[in-house]
Design an enzyme around this catalytic site. Structure first.
Site, PDB file in Angstrom:
ATOM      1  N   SER A   1      31.010  38.488   7.023  1.00 11.66           N
ATOM      2  CA  SER A   1      30.585  39.791   6.537  1.00 11.66           C
ATOM      3  C   SER A   1      31.751  40.764   6.370  1.00 11.66           C
ATOM      4  O   SER A   1      32.557  40.597   5.466  1.00 11.66           O
ATOM      5  CB  SER A   1      29.514  40.368   7.464  1.00 11.66           C
ATOM      6  OG  SER A   1      28.828  41.430   6.847  1.00 11.66           O
TER       7      SER A   1
ATOM      8  N   ASP B   1      42.459  39.321  -3.184  1.00 12.87           N
ATOM      9  CA  ASP B   1      42.380  39.650  -4.606  1.00 12.87           C
ATOM     10  C   ASP B   1      43.594  40.432  -5.085  1.00 12.87           C
ATOM     11  O   ASP B   1      44.080  40.231  -6.202  1.00 12.87           O
ATOM     12  CB  ASP B   1      41.107  40.450  -4.891  1.00 12.87           C
ATOM     13  CG  ASP B   1      39.880  39.562  -5.068  1.00 12.87           C
ATOM     14  OD1 ASP B   1      40.010  38.339  -4.882  1.00 12.87           O
ATOM     15  OD2 ASP B   1      38.803  40.099  -5.386  1.00 12.87           O
TER      16      ASP B   1
ATOM     17  N   LYS C   1      28.823  35.153   4.703  1.00 14.60           N
ATOM     18  CA  LYS C   1      27.744  36.150   4.712  1.00 14.60           C
ATOM     19  C   LYS C   1      28.125  37.280   3.762  1.00 14.60           C
ATOM     20  O   LYS C   1      28.851  38.187   4.114  1.00 14.60           O
ATOM     21  CB  LYS C   1      27.505  36.702   6.111  1.00 14.60           C
ATOM     22  CG  LYS C   1      26.342  37.699   6.131  1.00 14.60           C
ATOM     23  CD  LYS C   1      26.166  38.320   7.487  1.00 14.60           C
ATOM     24  CE  LYS C   1      25.050  39.367   7.427  1.00 14.60           C
ATOM     25  NZ  LYS C   1      25.386  40.510   6.555  1.00 14.60           N
TER      26      LYS C   1
END
Length: 499
Positions: A314, A325, A339
């Site tokens: 999460s 990224d 998750k």
């Protein structure tokens, strides 16, 4: 491994004595327009309610029936949605502040018993010798089998200085172990740090709480005060089950360029279609309370490694995904839990002392990747130990949970697993037996193999990559050109863009 311990029904990774940590805490939720109720099904519900009231073997309280109906309805949606009674709602709010009263264990369910995922460091359970993998079979002499996870957890929670007796089954013990533990207020220290070598720092986040961003900023600032010429930083998110969303945004913002996108969310409600930026208004505890403001500018550029594993979930995946990224850090370790959903806490009328924790959106990395049921694939796959990770294929992930959400961006993220064969089950048992002989790993210690590899990478030294061949899914997403049997030299950045 064929079985992947599918018999484990792990309802909510990182449940700390009953309260799931992987949530977005929203005090107010926008209501959607009410759709017409299906009258036939509502009548059927009323008929069943009346039948229980009139024909059940003994009288049943109306409120109990309705509460259990609500609880079952919400729990049927996915592994992370649940109904919170007054006590559960209060405890959830306490948890986001980093404190609760209990014995201090993260738990799940396995074969009807409470399974200890991990004792919280310095908690009563930790000091009593409770170990990860223990199965709690009785609570104060009452069998656990037949209880829900929430029911068992409620028995373990209580008032400070009260005692509870746990009966434990441990795989390497022939007889049950009985432990008496005194409940205490548990204050979870979510950030730990130290200079592991001259010029190289280690910051570990165990859980994302309301104080996490400020605590991390203070510890990093202190590290720079003592070591102004820091050369590298390891951000350790291993076994971090998640927590509050502002904490994940703030931790990401500490290392990313100003004002960039950290995470986006998408769901049915207009309020669930949101973009969160590396700006104080998205993570600060209040106006003018930017805990990151006093961090040295060098933090934005210091070479970084982020350590993750199957227990990173999460909010941890939000941070790892954002830093990956933007090529701000090299992600190292094993594929994360997966998750990728957001839970909103909706207080219920009339007294707003009960609530529903409801999955309201999926979240996405800055490049638009969905992590749901897939996780973050590290740039560099590194085993937990020098001789491999025996239990890698047995660990439970989001895709193993019953009724989990699918990955809407990658339909190939989940590969159906065939039923385990007898020889595979025997191999699983053999690996479990071998793993018991290992000394328990202490993150941040001199014996921490993955941390050693992270430091090697930062210093431009060879890194020992994972021994096991990656799955086709990992091969597709992992950085190209990394031979799992060879050492590699440090690169200035990951070689390709993970999208």
């Amino acid at each position: 491994m064929g079985s992947k311990l599918k018999n484990i029904s792990l309802i909510g990774l990182g449940v700390v004595a009953g309260i799931a940590a992987s949530i977005q805490f929203d005090a107010i939720a926008q209501k959607s327009a009410a759709a017409p109720l299906p009258l036939e099904e509502v009548r059927q519900l009323a008929d069943v309610f009346g039948l229980i009231k009139s024909d059940y073997v003994e009288p049943v309280d109306d409120k109990k029936l309705l509460t259990e109906a609500i609880s079952g309805m919400v729990a049927s949606l996915d592994p992370h949605s649940s109904y919170l009674d007054k006590k559960g709602y209060r405890e959830l709010r306490e948890m986001t502040q980093g404190k609760f009263v209990g014995i201090g264990i993260e738990v799940g369910m396995e074969e009807g018993y409470v399974k200890v995922i991990s004792p919280i460091e310095d908690s009563p359970a930790y000091r009593a010798g409770i170990k990860a993998g223990d199965l709690i079979t009785r609570l104060d002499g009452t069998p656990v089998k037949g209880m829900t996870l929430d029911q068992a957890v409620k028995r373990m929670r209580g008032e400070p200085n009260t005692k509870i007796k746990l009966t434990i089954a441990r795989k390497d013990e022939d007889k049950p172990i009985v432990v008496n533990i005194t409940r205490q207020e548990i204050r979870v220290q979510s950030v730990k740090s130290k200079v592991v070598e001259p010029g190289y720092g280690w910051v570990r986040i165990t859980q994302f709480q309301e104080p996490t961003v400020d605590d991390m900023a203070k510890k990093i600032a202190a590290m720079y005060t003592e070591n102004p010429n820091m050369k590298g930083l390891v951000l350790d998110l291993r076994n971090d089950p998640g927590g509050v969303l502002p904490g994940a945004i703030g931790v990401s913002a500490a290392f990313l360029p100003k004002d960039v996108v950290v995470v986006t969310t998408n769901g049915q409600l207009p309020s669930s279609k949101a973009t969160f930026y590396a700006k104080p208004e998205f993570y600060a505890s209040g106006p003018g309370q930017d805990g990151l403001a006093k961090l040295p500018d060098a933090v934005k550029k210091i070479p970084m490694v982020v350590l993750v594993n199957t227990g990173s979930a999460s909010a941890s995946e939000i941070v790892a995904g954002a830093l990956q990224d933007y090529k701000r850090a090299t992600i190292m370790g094993s594929q994360t839990f997966g998750k990728g959903s957001v839970q909103s806490i909706v207080a219920l009328p009339p007294d707003r002392q009960t609530a529903v924790k409801l999955t309201t959106a999926r979240y996405y990395t800055p490049n638009g990747r969905s992590i749901q049921a897939k996780g973050i694939v590290p740039d560099m796959l590194v085993d937990e130990y020098a001789d491999g990770d025996l239990l890698k294929g047995l660990r439970v992930r989001e895709s193993d949970l019953t009724k989990h959400l699918t990955n809407d961006k990658d339909k190939d993220a989940e590969v159906p697993t065939a039923a385990p064969k007898a020889d595979e089950l025997e191999e699983d048992q053999r690996l479990i037996a071998l793993s018991k002989k290992r000394k328990p790993l202490e993150f941040g210690s001199k014996d921490d193999f993955q941390l050693t590899q992270a430091l090697n990478f930062l210093k431009g030294m060879p890194v020992q990559l994972a021994k096991a061949q990656p799955t086709p899914d990992l091969e597709k997403d992992a950085a190209s050109g990394k031979d799992d049997k060879k050492d590699v030299k440090k690169d200035s950045a990951p070689k390709d863009d993970k999208k």
